[in-house]
Design a protein around this motif. Structure first.
Motif, PDB file in Angstrom:
ATOM      1  N   LYS A   3       0.829  -1.205   0.000  1.00  0.00           N
ATOM      2  CA  LYS A   3       0.000   0.000   0.000  1.00  0.00           C
ATOM      3  C   LYS A   3       0.862   1.252   0.000  1.00  0.00           C
ATOM      4  O   LYS A   3       0.488   2.276  -0.522  1.00  0.00           O
ATOM      5  CB  LYS A   3      -0.903   0.015   1.234  1.00  0.00           C
ATOM      6  N   ASN A   4       2.027   1.141   0.645  1.00  0.00           N
ATOM      7  CA  ASN A   4       2.856   2.326   0.828  1.00  0.00           C
ATOM      8  C   ASN A   4       4.036   2.345  -0.130  1.00  0.00           C
ATOM      9  O   ASN A   4       4.621   1.304  -0.411  1.00  0.00           O
ATOM     10  CB  ASN A   4       3.394   2.361   2.263  1.00  0.00           C
ATOM     11  N   TYR A   5       4.343   3.558  -0.563  1.00  0.00           N
ATOM     12  CA  TYR A   5       5.466   3.746  -1.473  1.00  0.00           C
ATOM     13  C   TYR A   5       6.381   4.849  -0.972  1.00  0.00           C
ATOM     14  O   TYR A   5       5.936   5.776  -0.303  1.00  0.00           O
ATOM     15  CB  TYR A   5       4.963   4.109  -2.878  1.00  0.00           C
ATOM     16  N   TYR A   6       7.659   4.713  -1.334  1.00  0.00           N
ATOM     17  CA  TYR A   6       8.626   5.774  -1.085  1.00  0.00           C
ATOM     18  C   TYR A   6       9.039   6.320  -2.438  1.00  0.00           C
ATOM     19  O   TYR A   6       9.413   5.555  -3.322  1.00  0.00           O
ATOM     20  CB  TYR A   6       9.835   5.209  -0.328  1.00  0.00           C
TER      21      TYR A   6
END
Ligand SMILES: Nc1ncnc2[nH]cnc12
Length: 183
Positions: A3-6
């Protein structure tokens, strides 16, 4: 599906890196240069300017460092580069090896060189290269292997320095990459 991105900016490229757990308390932003010609080409151009002048040969380890080493060697006009392997193939004669531990691989593994690699490395100034320097474990193993082959390690380089590696001033890198600690 992560779900999370950098969002990473490096060598004029922007990439959304998925944040993925590697243990109960730690996640990494997964950085994969395999299949990405743009990042490999641009990062190699920037790294080429920072390679120590008296470098004779570049050495990387399977797997993700391989396209980078190939491109950086090409940019520098070097006809050969060295790849430390994770297993011994039938065509690898008289292999030498060291133990290796890395943040993305569970347990211990080995790194190997065959006799023709050892011949090419012997007495040479070698630059160790990888996509990411994190704990330094892979570099430590590569250094031990290069020295076992009779080479002098002149430097360590990567596209990214992850976590505490980003504070090091003894390595060459283009950008920092955070680690993500959680409970
Ligand atoms: N963040 C990362 N992504 C991919 N490979 C790695 N190896 C070490 N850190 C990594």
């Amino acid at each position: 599906m992560a779900k999370n991105y950098y969002e990473l900016h490096v060598a004029g490229c922007t990439r959304q890196l998925p944040i993925l757990p590697v243990s109960d308390t730690l996640s990494i932003a997964g950085f994969v240069i395999l299949g990405d010609t743009e990042i490999v080409t641009r990062a190699s151009e920037e790294l080429a300017a920072r390679v120590p002048k008296d470098t004779d040969i570049i050495m990387t380890a399977e797997t993700k460092g391989i396209p980078l080493a190939a491109e950086l060697a090409r940019v520098l006009g070097m006809k050969r580069y060295i790849v430390a392997r994770k297993s011994v193939k039938a065509y690898m004669q008289n292999p030498i090896w060291v133990e290796d531990e890395s943040i993305t691989t569970k347990g211990k593994q080995r790194l190997y060189l065959m006799d023709t690699d050892v011949e090419m490395l012997h007495g040479k100034n070698v630059l160790l290269l990888d996509d990411v320097i994190s704990t330094g474990g892979s570099m430590k193993a590569m250094k031990a292997l290069a020295e076992k082959a009779g080479a002098h390690v002149i430097g360590e380089a990567a596209i990214l320095a992850e976590g505490n590696a980003a504070k090091r001033d003894d390595i060459i890198f283009l950008e920092k990459l955070p680690l993500f600690e959680h409970e």
